[in-house]
Design a protein around this motif. Structure first.
Motif, PDB file in Angstrom:
ATOM      1  N   THR A  60       4.475   8.818   0.709  1.00 50.07           N
ATOM      2  CA  THR A  60       4.415   8.228   2.047  1.00 50.07           C
ATOM      3  C   THR A  60       5.445   8.917   2.920  1.00 50.07           C
ATOM      4  OG1 THR A  60       5.928   6.505   1.316  1.00 50.07           O
ATOM      5  CG2 THR A  60       3.592   5.984   1.297  1.00 50.07           C
ATOM      6  N   PHE A 111      -8.624   1.733   1.781  1.00 56.12           N
ATOM      7  CA  PHE A 111      -7.401   2.323   1.231  1.00 56.12           C
ATOM      8  C   PHE A 111      -7.617   2.718  -0.230  1.00 56.12           C
ATOM      9  CE2 PHE A 111      -3.664   1.318  -1.403  1.00 56.12           C
ATOM     10  CZ  PHE A 111      -2.819   2.338  -0.987  1.00 56.12           C
ATOM     11  N   VAL A 147       2.732   9.434 -10.352  1.00 59.10           N
ATOM     12  CA  VAL A 147       1.907   9.582 -11.556  1.00 59.10           C
ATOM     13  C   VAL A 147       1.217  10.945 -11.537  1.00 59.10           C
ATOM     14  CG1 VAL A 147      -0.144   8.711 -12.736  1.00 59.10           C
ATOM     15  CG2 VAL A 147       1.553   7.114 -11.867  1.00 59.10           C
ATOM     16  N   GLN A 148       0.716  11.297 -10.393  1.00 59.13           N
ATOM     17  CA  GLN A 148       0.052  12.594 -10.250  1.00 59.13           C
ATOM     18  C   GLN A 148       1.004  13.743 -10.614  1.00 59.13           C
ATOM     19  OE1 GLN A 148      -1.955  13.497  -6.346  1.00 59.13           O
ATOM     20  NE2 GLN A 148      -0.143  14.764  -6.095  1.00 59.13           N
ATOM     21  N   ASN A 196      16.292  10.739  -0.791  1.00 56.82           N
ATOM     22  CA  ASN A 196      16.513  10.537  -2.222  1.00 56.82           C
ATOM     23  C   ASN A 196      15.939  11.651  -3.082  1.00 56.82           C
ATOM     24  OD1 ASN A 196      17.519   7.990  -1.569  1.00 56.82           O
ATOM     25  ND2 ASN A 196      15.444   7.196  -1.539  1.00 56.82           N
ATOM     26  N   ARG A 199      -2.079   5.591   6.325  1.00 61.36           N
ATOM     27  CA  ARG A 199      -1.221   4.428   6.510  1.00 61.36           C
ATOM     28  C   ARG A 199      -1.373   3.906   7.931  1.00 61.36           C
ATOM     29  NH1 ARG A 199      -1.074   3.985   2.835  1.00 61.36           N
ATOM     30  NH2 ARG A 199      -0.751   1.898   3.483  1.00 61.36           N
ATOM     31  N   VAL A 211      -2.577  13.314  -3.742  1.00 58.97           N
ATOM     32  CA  VAL A 211      -1.815  12.208  -3.158  1.00 58.97           C
ATOM     33  C   VAL A 211      -0.495  12.751  -2.627  1.00 58.97           C
ATOM     34  CG1 VAL A 211      -0.736   9.964  -3.572  1.00 58.97           C
ATOM     35  CG2 VAL A 211      -2.823  10.584  -4.799  1.00 58.97           C
ATOM     36  N   THR A 227       2.092   1.541  -3.513  1.00 52.65           N
ATOM     37  CA  THR A 227       1.010   1.960  -4.403  1.00 52.65           C
ATOM     38  C   THR A 227       0.751   3.467  -4.264  1.00 52.65           C
ATOM     39  OG1 THR A 227      -0.004  -0.218  -4.183  1.00 52.65           O
ATOM     40  CG2 THR A 227      -1.402   1.547  -5.018  1.00 52.65           C
ATOM     41  N   GLN A 228       0.751   3.914  -3.032  1.00 53.11           N
ATOM     42  CA  GLN A 228       0.522   5.350  -2.806  1.00 53.11           C
ATOM     43  C   GLN A 228       1.636   6.179  -3.442  1.00 53.11           C
ATOM     44  OE1 GLN A 228      -0.345   6.445   1.243  1.00 53.11           O
ATOM     45  NE2 GLN A 228       0.274   8.565   0.927  1.00 53.11           N
ATOM     46  N   ASP A 229       2.872   5.720  -3.279  1.00 54.53           N
ATOM     47  CA  ASP A 229       3.995   6.458  -3.871  1.00 54.53           C
ATOM     48  C   ASP A 229       3.909   6.469  -5.394  1.00 54.53           C
ATOM     49  OD1 ASP A 229       5.150   7.290  -1.547  1.00 54.53           O
ATOM     50  OD2 ASP A 229       6.548   5.614  -1.398  1.00 54.53           O
ATOM     51  N   GLU A 279       0.831  -1.201   0.000  1.00 55.38           N
ATOM     52  CA  GLU A 279       0.000   0.000   0.000  1.00 55.38           C
ATOM     53  C   GLU A 279       0.870   1.258   0.000  1.00 55.38           C
ATOM     54  OE1 GLU A 279      -2.890  -0.352   3.108  1.00 55.38           O
ATOM     55  OE2 GLU A 279      -4.014  -1.902   2.034  1.00 55.38           O
ATOM     56  N   ASP A 280       1.955   1.218   0.749  1.00 51.62           N
ATOM     57  CA  ASP A 280       2.902   2.353   0.716  1.00 51.62           C
ATOM     58  C   ASP A 280       3.403   2.576  -0.705  1.00 51.62           C
ATOM     59  OD1 ASP A 280       2.839   3.162   3.305  1.00 51.62           O
ATOM     60  OD2 ASP A 280       4.603   2.039   3.936  1.00 51.62           O
ATOM     61  N   ASP A 333      13.531   3.090  -4.475  1.00 53.53           N
ATOM     62  CA  ASP A 333      13.654   4.264  -3.605  1.00 53.53           C
ATOM     63  C   ASP A 333      13.354   3.880  -2.159  1.00 53.53           C
ATOM     64  OD1 ASP A 333      14.338   5.843  -5.690  1.00 53.53           O
ATOM     65  OD2 ASP A 333      12.382   6.830  -5.903  1.00 53.53           O
ATOM     66  N   PHE A 344       1.153   6.302  -7.272  1.00 52.52           N
ATOM     67  CA  PHE A 344       0.125   7.231  -7.744  1.00 52.52           C
ATOM     68  C   PHE A 344       0.514   8.685  -7.443  1.00 52.52           C
ATOM     69  CE2 PHE A 344      -2.457   3.415  -8.167  1.00 52.52           C
ATOM     70  CZ  PHE A 344      -3.024   3.668  -9.403  1.00 52.52           C
ATOM     71  N   TYR A 345       1.310   8.892  -6.420  1.00 48.73           N
ATOM     72  CA  TYR A 345       1.835  10.243  -6.195  1.00 48.73           C
ATOM     73  C   TYR A 345       2.742  10.666  -7.360  1.00 48.73           C
ATOM     74  CZ  TYR A 345       4.914  13.879  -4.442  1.00 48.73           C
ATOM     75  OH  TYR A 345       5.658  15.031  -4.320  1.00 48.73           O
TER      76      TYR A 345
END
Lengths: 206, 311
Positions: free
Chosen positions: B57, B41, A74-75, B114, B74, B54, A67-69, A64-65, A101, A71-72
């Motif tokens: 994280t 989620f 992509v955004q 990074n 999260r 978005v 996936t969120q990264d 999930e982390d 990363d 889509f971030y």
């Protein structure tokens, strides 16, 4: 919730299968950051991104982390999307890069040191077969959990080839393009991965 | 199957053909059940993605006091994992700070690792240090930013608390004044912190007001500031974007901007001395002269920034 868009092959089966690229008009909308287009794009590719993330990390929270990264990213890069090309390889490349990363970060080193596949409640339930279910279902759940755990234990370079080949159904040409290796190298890695997996799953295979 | 599907001759000829055992393993891998995803989620991330909200994280951190884990994106850590993670984070933090102190500089927790460093500094001058920022949800004292103990990077989500505006500067490229209560994503290139050579800069305003002036280093770049319902596109100017409950407004002191509603059916050019208000409720846009107080604030920002931009 956005309506499913035309051209998407529902996943339904064990893998996400091939996702037909959305119409260029929708991708143009994504470039403009149109809300409806972004929502449809998300519905189209969430399963792919999350699925690859889960298969690569073997951990629900990490997936999930990741996936969120993705889509971030992509955004942030939506305006660079080429509406004439299939976004799937682009998304998989972003997913790989985001994973690397994360792996490089101290946070991930910490998390990996303190968690394991067994700590994942979902996998633990699968392994224990906690939900009352028919015997067939239990056997399937246990087998899936063992296979997923074995895939997660593969070295990264082997794992990603297995995931892209078996989960996305991609051919080695396409995988080679995305991971930046030669066609022969991806085939070699896949063959090697099968051998390693077979060894790891020896008990299951009997 | 498509052209991309697996072909029987995909295996390297030099390799031994797959054994029946390997074939069975391959079949098992192919037939794995779809990975489970948490509907909550998924819904939350879809909503954020559709609204271009978005966030990356965040580094490991405990939830804010009084805020349940379920309220966070999260949240799924067991108690044991949380304790291990916190203990580990504390130890790692101490080690990192000690190491970087040894190297003669402080590193900032709460900043993306990074990330290529398009960093914003506080502008020297009149402002006091009593403000507080939420940077990607983590509290950062303005004083720490001013003292160089914290950096704020392009692409980070910043909310200003306190009573005084805060001016952030990216070298001679941009100066941005945040009004208290405002929340925005600091402009940068694509991919979060982006890179200093990026020519297409993007930022986002969730609420409140940001005033922006471009400097000599902005030359050759474009900037798009987006809100949930509009986008403002500029190539060099002094302007403010206000996002309030009514909609989005752009006020232009110098140059020209282009504002468009999300749907693309409203908006247009806004030239120096004018303001254009777009409404959420589909009222027609209102074009009017810039308000004197806004012109004054923008002029002050431009003059302050100009004295720094031009040596």
């Amino acid at each position: 919730m956005a309506q499913p868009i035309k051209g998407i092959v529902p996943s339904g089966g064990p893998s996400v299968g091939r996702i037909e690229p959305p119409p260029p008009a929708l991708l143009e909308g994504v470039r403009r950051r149109d809300r409806a287009a972004l929502s449809s794009f998300f519905d189209c590719y969430f399963d792919l991104v999350h699925g690859v993330a889960y298969r690569l990390t073997g951990d629900r929270t990490a997936a999930e982390d990741l996936t969120q990264d993705v889509f971030y990213k992509v955004q942030m890069a939506a305006h660079t999307l080429d509406p004439t090309r299939d976004p799937a390889p682009w998304l998989v490349s972003i997913t790989r890069n985001a994973l690397y990363d994360q792996r490089r970060s101290a946070r991930d080193r910490l998390a990996r040191a303190s968690t394991s596949l067994d700590a994942d409640p979902l996998l633990r339930n699968q392994l224990r077969g906690s939900a009352p279910s028919p015997e067939e279902s239990l056997i399937r759940q246990k087998r899936d959990a063992s296979v997923q755990a074995a895939v997660a234990r593969l070295p990264e370079s082997l794992r990603e080839v297995v995931v892209l080949h078996t989960f996305l159904g991609w051919g080695h040409d396409r995988i080679a393009e995305v991971i930046g290796a030669s066609h022969a190298a991806t085939r070699k890695r896949y063959s090697r991965a099968l051998t390693v997996l077979a060894d790891m799953l020896e008990d299951l295979d009997r | 199957m498509s052209d991309d599907s697996v072909r029987p001759d995909d295996r390297q000829p030099a390799d031994a053909p797959p054994t029946p055992r390997e074939q069975r393993v391959e079949a098992m891998a192919r037939s794995l059940a779809p990975p489970p995803s948490d509907p909550e989620f998924r819904e939350r991330l879809r909503d954020q993605f559709a609204g271009s909200r978005v966030a990356p994280t965040a580094p490991a951190a405990p939830p804010p006091p009084g805020r349940s884990r379920s309220a966070m994106l999260r949240p799924r850590f067991s108690r044991r994992r949380s304790i291990l993670a916190l203990a580990g984070a504390l130890a790692a933090g101490i080690a990192i700070v000690a190491l970087l102190r040894f190297n003669g500089r402080l590193h900032e927790p709460g900043v993306i690792e990074n990330a290529s460093p398009v960093a914003y500094d506080t502008a020297p001058g009149e402002l006091t240090d009593d403000g507080l920022l939420l940077v990607d949800g983590l509290e950062v004292a303005v004083a720490d930013v001013r003292a160089g103990r914290r950096r704020i990077l392009a692409g980070q989500d910043v909310e200003l608390r306190g009573t005084l505006p805060l001016e952030l500067v990216w070298d001679d490229v941009l100066a941005i004044e945040l009004v208290p209560g405002s929340r925005c994503t600091l402009p940068g290139g694509t991919g979060g912190a982006g890179d200093e050579s990026a020519t297409e800069l993007h930022g986002h305003i969730a609420r409140g007001e940001v005033r922006i002036v471009t400097g000599p280093g902005f030359s050759g770049r474009t900037l798009t500031i987006e809100s949930d319902d509009a986008s403002v596109h500029v190539v060099g100017t002094t302007f403010a974007v206000i996002r309030d409950s009514a909609g989005t407004c752009v006020c232009v002191e110098d140059g020209v901007t282009q504002i468009r509603s999300r749907e693309g059916n409203q908006g247009g050019r806004v030239v120096a001395g004018r303001r254009l208000q777009l409404f959420d409720d589909f009222r027609p846009p209102v074009d009017s002269p810039i308000r004197p107080e806004e012109a004054m604030k923008l002029g002050m920002l431009r003059d302050r920034a100009g004295s720094r931009f031009v040596p």
